[in-house]
Design an enzyme around this catalytic site. Structure first.
Site, short mmCIF file in Angstrom:
data_model
loop_
_atom_site.label_atom_id
_atom_site.label_comp_id
_atom_site.label_asym_id
_atom_site.label_seq_id
_atom_site.Cartn_x
_atom_site.Cartn_y
_atom_site.Cartn_z
N CYS A 77 1.10 -1.40 0.00
CA CYS A 77 0.37 0.06 0.09
C CYS A 77 1.23 1.31 0.05
CB CYS A 77 -0.90 0.01 0.68
SG CYS A 77 -1.70 -1.57 1.62
N HIS A 87 -3.63 6.62 -0.32
CA HIS A 87 -3.73 4.95 -0.81
C HIS A 87 -5.60 4.86 -0.86
CE1 HIS A 87 -4.41 0.44 -0.93
NE2 HIS A 87 -4.65 1.49 0.49
N ASN A 108 -9.60 -1.99 -3.70
CA ASN A 108 -8.35 -1.75 -2.74
C ASN A 108 -7.39 -2.01 -3.89
OD1 ASN A 108 -5.54 -2.05 -1.89
ND2 ASN A 108 -6.47 -2.23 0.24
#
Length: 336
Positions: free
Chosen positions: A114, A262, A292
């Site tokens: 991430c 993020h 994601n």
């Protein structure tokens, strides 16, 4: 010589996993409630014969086409992924060959998720500003769908597959990539882990990640995420990270034109936005159709913001990643 971001593009695999499909297969998941909290409606997933290298190559080719870049002009390749095609060889070497890049270049994998885009940009900046190379191709690529257990409610609806390609080049003007801040806390590693498929037994490292403990039949990887712990970790580290970036750039929050964090999930990033007092118009939310996408979430959001004129030449953009590791990092870039 200073480093600047000169071009960015991305690729999404064509197969789309919808909430309707998940609801049909797993009605007890109550996917509408999950979607209401995460903001995720669909996500792209790699096909059976699509791998991280496949997505990476297609993202790079789109960048080359959109920016009229000669592949032979690339001096160095950084590929950020935590879903490599193989333990070895490195996926970067596979991509170097498939793209037809010169053999007289560096090609290296960065094993980070991430926050990986930030770390990769920092490495590219160092290579350029130490006069080792004139440019660096940074690719982020993940095929999380292959690692998540298909029966796991906590990961399958959240993660999507994607790749993004960014060209970082040297420039004679004042630096365009500044304020880099990094952090690592390996004590929290068991909170987000792929316990199976590697050399070490994941169950002893992260007991709660065992598929048996989670009532799952293993798919060989069984990605595990403690959502509450990741949420609490993010709230602990992100405000301090933002403060450090502002201090290192001598900027105020109001002087930042746009924020790209993020894209973990809608609830989390909205909570951060409110906690930091950032106006909605200056804050990227690009998760509804993506999920994601790990290290690719920031560059995809940057590309979309540029395409929609939310950022333009001269815009000061704060980018910030956080998650698996546990790790975090951020910087400010001036859009060129």
């Amino acid at each position: 010589m200073s480093a600047q971001l000169s071009g960015i593009d991305y690729f999404l695999p064509p197969t789309v996993l919808t909430n309707a499909y998940i609801d049909e297969k797993f009605p007890d998941w109550k996917i509408d409630k999950v979607a209401a909290k995460t903001g995720i409606m669909t996500r792209h997933v790699a096909g059976t014969e699509e791998f991280t290298s496949s997505l990476a190559v297609k993202a790079a080719l789109q960048l080359f086409a959109s920016q009229s870049i000669d592949p032979k002009s690339i001096d160095y390749l950084i590929l950020c992924t935590q879903s490599p095609d193989f333990f070895l060889p490195s996926t970067a070497c596979l991509v170097q060959d498939e793209l037809g890049l010169r053999t007289e270049i560096g090609a290296v994998d960065v094993n980070l998720g991430c926050s990986g885009y930030i770390y990769s940009l920092g490495m590219a900046k160092g290579l350029i500003e130490s006069n080792q190379v004139k440019n660096v191709l940074v690719i982020t690529a993940e095929t999380h769908s292959k690692l998540a257990n298909p029966n796991d409610k906590s990961t399958r609806p959240i993660f999507g597959d994607a790749a993004a390609a960014t060209l970082i080049e040297g420039t004679a003007v004042s630096t365009r990539l500044t304020g880099f801040t990094y952090g690592s806390d390996g004590l929290g590693g068991p909170s987000l882990v792929i316990p199976n498929g590697s050399l070490r037994a994941g169950g002893s490292y992260s007991p709660r990640s065992s598929p048996t403990a989670r009532g799952l039949e293993t798919n060989g990887y069984d990605m595990y995420m403690d959502g509450l712990e990741i949420f609490n970790f993010t709230l602990r580290v992100v405000p301090d990270c933002v403060a450090q970036i502002l201090d290192r750039t001598a900027l105020t929050l109001d002087e930042i034109d746009y924020f790209v964090f993020h894209q973990a999930n809608g609830y989390l990033i909205e909570h951060l936005r409110k906690k930091l007092g950032i106006d909605k118009s200056k804050f990227a939310v690009e998760i509804a159709d993506l999920g994601n996408t790990g290290s690719s979430s920031i560059p995809i959001a940057l590309a979309r913001a540029s395409g929609e004129n939310k950022i333009r030449k001269g815009s000061k953009v704060m980018i910030l990643g956080f998650g698996v590791g546990l790790s975090w990092g951020g910087a400010v870039l001036e859009w060129s």
